[in-house]
Design a protein around this motif. Structure first.
Motif, PDB file in Angstrom:
ATOM      1  N   LEU A  64      14.315 -20.768 -41.439  1.00 25.37           N
ATOM      2  CA  LEU A  64      13.487 -21.918 -41.802  1.00 25.37           C
ATOM      3  C   LEU A  64      14.335 -23.044 -42.384  1.00 25.37           C
ATOM      4  O   LEU A  64      14.154 -24.214 -42.036  1.00 25.37           O
ATOM      5  CB  LEU A  64      12.394 -21.498 -42.785  1.00 25.37           C
ATOM      6  N   LYS A  65      15.278 -22.699 -43.255  1.00 26.62           N
ATOM      7  CA  LYS A  65      16.136 -23.730 -43.860  1.00 26.62           C
ATOM      8  C   LYS A  65      16.968 -24.455 -42.808  1.00 26.62           C
ATOM      9  O   LYS A  65      17.052 -25.682 -42.808  1.00 26.62           O
ATOM     10  CB  LYS A  65      17.047 -23.115 -44.926  1.00 26.62           C
ATOM     11  N   ILE A  66      17.582 -23.700 -41.914  1.00 27.39           N
ATOM     12  CA  ILE A  66      18.429 -24.318 -40.881  1.00 27.39           C
ATOM     13  C   ILE A  66      17.577 -25.151 -39.927  1.00 27.39           C
ATOM     14  O   ILE A  66      17.900 -26.305 -39.623  1.00 27.39           O
ATOM     15  CB  ILE A  66      19.232 -23.255 -40.115  1.00 27.39           C
ATOM     16  N   ARG A 117      12.691 -10.845 -44.475  1.00 26.11           N
ATOM     17  CA  ARG A 117      12.401 -12.029 -45.274  1.00 26.11           C
ATOM     18  C   ARG A 117      13.596 -12.959 -45.375  1.00 26.11           C
ATOM     19  O   ARG A 117      13.477 -14.167 -45.170  1.00 26.11           O
ATOM     20  CB  ARG A 117      11.945 -11.602 -46.674  1.00 26.11           C
ATOM     21  N   LYS A 118      14.775 -12.427 -45.681  1.00 26.50           N
ATOM     22  CA  LYS A 118      15.965 -13.280 -45.828  1.00 26.50           C
ATOM     23  C   LYS A 118      16.292 -13.991 -44.511  1.00 26.50           C
ATOM     24  O   LYS A 118      16.637 -15.164 -44.509  1.00 26.50           O
ATOM     25  CB  LYS A 118      17.166 -12.481 -46.309  1.00 26.50           C
ATOM     26  N   HIS A 119      16.206 -13.247 -43.412  1.00 21.17           N
ATOM     27  CA  HIS A 119      16.451 -13.836 -42.094  1.00 21.17           C
ATOM     28  C   HIS A 119      15.517 -15.023 -41.872  1.00 21.17           C
ATOM     29  O   HIS A 119      15.949 -16.098 -41.442  1.00 21.17           O
ATOM     30  CB  HIS A 119      16.231 -12.771 -41.015  1.00 21.17           C
ATOM     31  N   VAL A 165      14.099 -29.396 -31.493  1.00 16.53           N
ATOM     32  CA  VAL A 165      14.495 -28.150 -32.149  1.00 16.53           C
ATOM     33  C   VAL A 165      13.407 -27.114 -31.890  1.00 16.53           C
ATOM     34  O   VAL A 165      12.217 -27.402 -32.034  1.00 16.53           O
ATOM     35  CB  VAL A 165      14.665 -28.359 -33.673  1.00 16.53           C
ATOM     36  N   PHE A 166      13.836 -25.905 -31.511  1.00 23.81           N
ATOM     37  CA  PHE A 166      12.891 -24.817 -31.235  1.00 23.81           C
ATOM     38  C   PHE A 166      13.331 -23.559 -31.966  1.00 23.81           C
ATOM     39  O   PHE A 166      14.519 -23.319 -32.139  1.00 23.81           O
ATOM     40  CB  PHE A 166      12.825 -24.528 -29.732  1.00 23.81           C
ATOM     41  N   GLU A 167      12.338 -22.765 -32.381  1.00 20.02           N
ATOM     42  CA  GLU A 167      12.596 -21.479 -33.030  1.00 20.02           C
ATOM     43  C   GLU A 167      12.014 -20.360 -32.177  1.00 20.02           C
ATOM     44  O   GLU A 167      11.063 -20.564 -31.428  1.00 20.02           O
ATOM     45  CB  GLU A 167      11.931 -21.430 -34.408  1.00 20.02           C
ATOM     46  N   ASP A 204      17.444 -17.525 -32.227  1.00 15.51           N
ATOM     47  CA  ASP A 204      16.680 -17.791 -33.449  1.00 15.51           C
ATOM     48  C   ASP A 204      16.317 -19.267 -33.522  1.00 15.51           C
ATOM     49  O   ASP A 204      15.181 -19.617 -33.836  1.00 15.51           O
ATOM     50  CB  ASP A 204      17.485 -17.371 -34.686  1.00 15.51           C
ATOM     51  N   ILE A 205      17.283 -20.127 -33.240  1.00 14.74           N
ATOM     52  CA  ILE A 205      17.067 -21.577 -33.256  1.00 14.74           C
ATOM     53  C   ILE A 205      17.877 -22.171 -32.119  1.00 14.74           C
ATOM     54  O   ILE A 205      18.994 -21.733 -31.855  1.00 14.74           O
ATOM     55  CB  ILE A 205      17.549 -22.200 -34.591  1.00 14.74           C
TER      56      ILE A 205
END
Length: 139
Positions: A57-59, A50-52, A74-76, A100-101
């Motif tokens: 999401l924030k970044i 969850r924290k990850h 931007v891609f995740e 991750d991003i």
């Protein structure tokens, strides 16, 4: 193709310790996320916690809004980033990672499969589940 394999046979990863290419990777029918680093298969840890996901999401959101009217995209994860050494042919690519991003400003690097070549920015969010071998090899 390895000796004794039928031409259309699907080679599953992890059955031997050979060197694999992006062409091999595309044939695998597995549910878990894997990456290729110099032809070696690396399984991803369990699904991110969850924290990850909150940090990701924030970044990613901030980057998206910062670059919204720019040419950058931007891609995740999951998003394949193929890093060719000499040739962009699938059978000649031995490193495929899923950061991750990532941010890509050169749109010619983008295709339906993801990105070919290094993105302009890569963000990896470290978690307690990351092992030193994974971090060393991916870095």
């Amino acid at each position: 193709m390895k000796q004794g394999e039928a031409k259309n046979e699907i080679r599953e990863p992890f059955t031997d310790y050979g060197t694999y290419s992006y062409a091999d990777y595309l044939t695998w029918q597995i549910d878990e996320m894997v990456e290729l680093i110099k032809g070696k298969v690396f399984k991803a840890a369990a699904a991110p916690g969850r924290k990850h996901q909150e940090v990701s999401l924030k970044i990613a959101s901030q980057l998206y809004y910062l670059l919204k009217n720019k040419t950058c995209k931007v891609f995740e994860a999951p998003f394949d980033v193929r890093l060719p050494a000499h040739s962009e042919k699938n059978e000649d690519i031995f490193t495929v990672v899923q950061p991750d991003i990532c941010v890509v400003s050169d749109r010619t690097k983008l295709d339906e499969a993801g990105c070919i070549g290094a993105p302009d920015l890569i963000v990896e969010i470290l978690s307690p589940g990351n092992n030193p071998k994974e971090i060393y090899n991916k870095f």
